[in-house]
Write a protein that holds these residues in place. Structure first.
Motif, PDB file in Angstrom:
ATOM      1  N   LEU A 125      -3.598   2.810   2.906  1.00  0.00           N
ATOM      2  CA  LEU A 125      -4.970   2.799   2.395  1.00  0.00           C
ATOM      3  C   LEU A 125      -5.004   3.073   0.894  1.00  0.00           C
ATOM      4  O   LEU A 125      -4.177   3.830   0.380  1.00  0.00           O
ATOM      5  CB  LEU A 125      -5.787   3.873   3.121  1.00  0.00           C
TER       6      LEU A 125
ATOM      7  N   PHE B 185      -8.691   7.776   1.050  1.00  0.00           N
ATOM      8  CA  PHE B 185      -9.238   8.167   2.352  1.00  0.00           C
ATOM      9  C   PHE B 185     -10.166   9.346   2.153  1.00  0.00           C
ATOM     10  O   PHE B 185      -9.729  10.470   1.932  1.00  0.00           O
ATOM     11  CB  PHE B 185      -8.145   8.503   3.361  1.00  0.00           C
ATOM     12  N   THR B 186     -11.479   9.071   2.219  1.00  0.00           N
ATOM     13  CA  THR B 186     -12.513  10.068   1.975  1.00  0.00           C
ATOM     14  C   THR B 186     -13.143  10.519   3.296  1.00  0.00           C
ATOM     15  O   THR B 186     -12.855   9.957   4.356  1.00  0.00           O
ATOM     16  CB  THR B 186     -13.620   9.463   1.094  1.00  0.00           C
TER      17      THR B 186
ATOM     18  N   ASP C 258     -16.197   9.951   4.083  1.00  0.00           N
ATOM     19  CA  ASP C 258     -16.948   8.778   4.539  1.00  0.00           C
ATOM     20  C   ASP C 258     -16.032   7.762   5.212  1.00  0.00           C
ATOM     21  O   ASP C 258     -16.414   7.127   6.195  1.00  0.00           O
ATOM     22  CB  ASP C 258     -17.705   8.125   3.383  1.00  0.00           C
ATOM     23  N   ASP C 259     -14.812   7.599   4.686  1.00  0.00           N
ATOM     24  CA  ASP C 259     -13.851   6.691   5.302  1.00  0.00           C
ATOM     25  C   ASP C 259     -13.492   7.164   6.712  1.00  0.00           C
ATOM     26  O   ASP C 259     -13.359   6.355   7.632  1.00  0.00           O
ATOM     27  CB  ASP C 259     -12.581   6.576   4.461  1.00  0.00           C
TER      28      ASP C 259
ATOM     29  N   ARG D 171     -16.322   6.166   8.952  1.00  0.00           N
ATOM     30  CA  ARG D 171     -16.322   4.721   9.194  1.00  0.00           C
ATOM     31  C   ARG D 171     -15.206   4.309  10.147  1.00  0.00           C
ATOM     32  O   ARG D 171     -15.427   3.520  11.069  1.00  0.00           O
ATOM     33  CB  ARG D 171     -16.204   3.959   7.865  1.00  0.00           C
TER      34      ARG D 171
ATOM     35  N   PHE E 220     -10.391  -2.042   9.375  1.00  0.00           N
ATOM     36  CA  PHE E 220     -10.845  -1.111   8.347  1.00  0.00           C
ATOM     37  C   PHE E 220     -10.328  -1.500   6.970  1.00  0.00           C
ATOM     38  O   PHE E 220     -11.027  -1.358   5.966  1.00  0.00           O
ATOM     39  CB  PHE E 220     -10.374   0.307   8.715  1.00  0.00           C
ATOM     40  N   THR E 221      -9.092  -1.997   6.922  1.00  0.00           N
ATOM     41  CA  THR E 221      -8.481  -2.343   5.628  1.00  0.00           C
ATOM     42  C   THR E 221      -8.765  -3.773   5.192  1.00  0.00           C
ATOM     43  O   THR E 221      -8.420  -4.156   4.079  1.00  0.00           O
ATOM     44  CB  THR E 221      -6.949  -2.123   5.662  1.00  0.00           C
TER      45      THR E 221
END
Length: 159
Positions: free
Chosen positions: A24, A27-28, A30-31, A34, A157-158
């Motif tokens: 990634l 990576f937060t 929020d991530d 999600r 996701f990516t």
């Protein structure tokens, strides 16, 4: 639950390629939300009785337990997550590497099987330039399908 066609077991080389590819940019919090909600959506579409866990370092950022999952799934999550934290790669890859050597993780790792499980479903969250910073884990399906669900979610996701 809708029974999907059998998921073929990936080879060690295929598992290693997944990890090289699924790195990634960041990576937060929020991530984590999600990715977690994406996993929940995929699992619900399939009627999969799973528990899902996402951590960064020692902090749990996301957890969900879907209908049909049990407290045992949370215990499996912990055991599989510890394998990723110790080896820096997916729990399924660790187990496959032991089997490729003609042994098993339980026989040869010298780790407590009540604390560690090299079964599919735990995947490292690796960030470019930082390495492995956390884990995403699914438990509740056969190990190949747990692993495949996590990989599918990370691929989406990516994308």
């Amino acid at each position: 639950m809708t029974t999907p066609p059998a998921t073929p077991a990936p080879t060690v080389a295929e598992l290693e390629e997944q990890e090289r590819r699924l790195v990634l940019p960041r990576f937060t919090y929020d991530d984590a939300w999600r990715l977690g909600t994406l996993l929940v959506e995929l699992a619900r579409e399939r009627g999969a009785p799973v528990a899902i866990d996402i951590r960064r370092g020692g902090q749990q950022l996301f957890h969900a337990a879907l209908p049909g999952s049990t407290p045992d799934n949370d215990a499996w999550i912990d055991r599989k997550r510890r394998v990723v934290e110790r080896y820096g790669c997916s729990s399924y890859l660790v187990g496959c590497r032991f089997r490729a050597k003609g042994t098993t993780f339980e026989e040869s790792s010298r780790l407590d099987p009540d604390a560690y499980a090299a079964h599919g479903g735990a995947f490292p969250l690796a960030v470019e330039g930082a390495g492995v910073i956390g884990t995403v884990v699914v438990s509740g399906l056969p190990q190949v399908r747990d692993h495949a669900l996590v990989v599918e979610a990370l691929e989406r996701f990516t994308a």
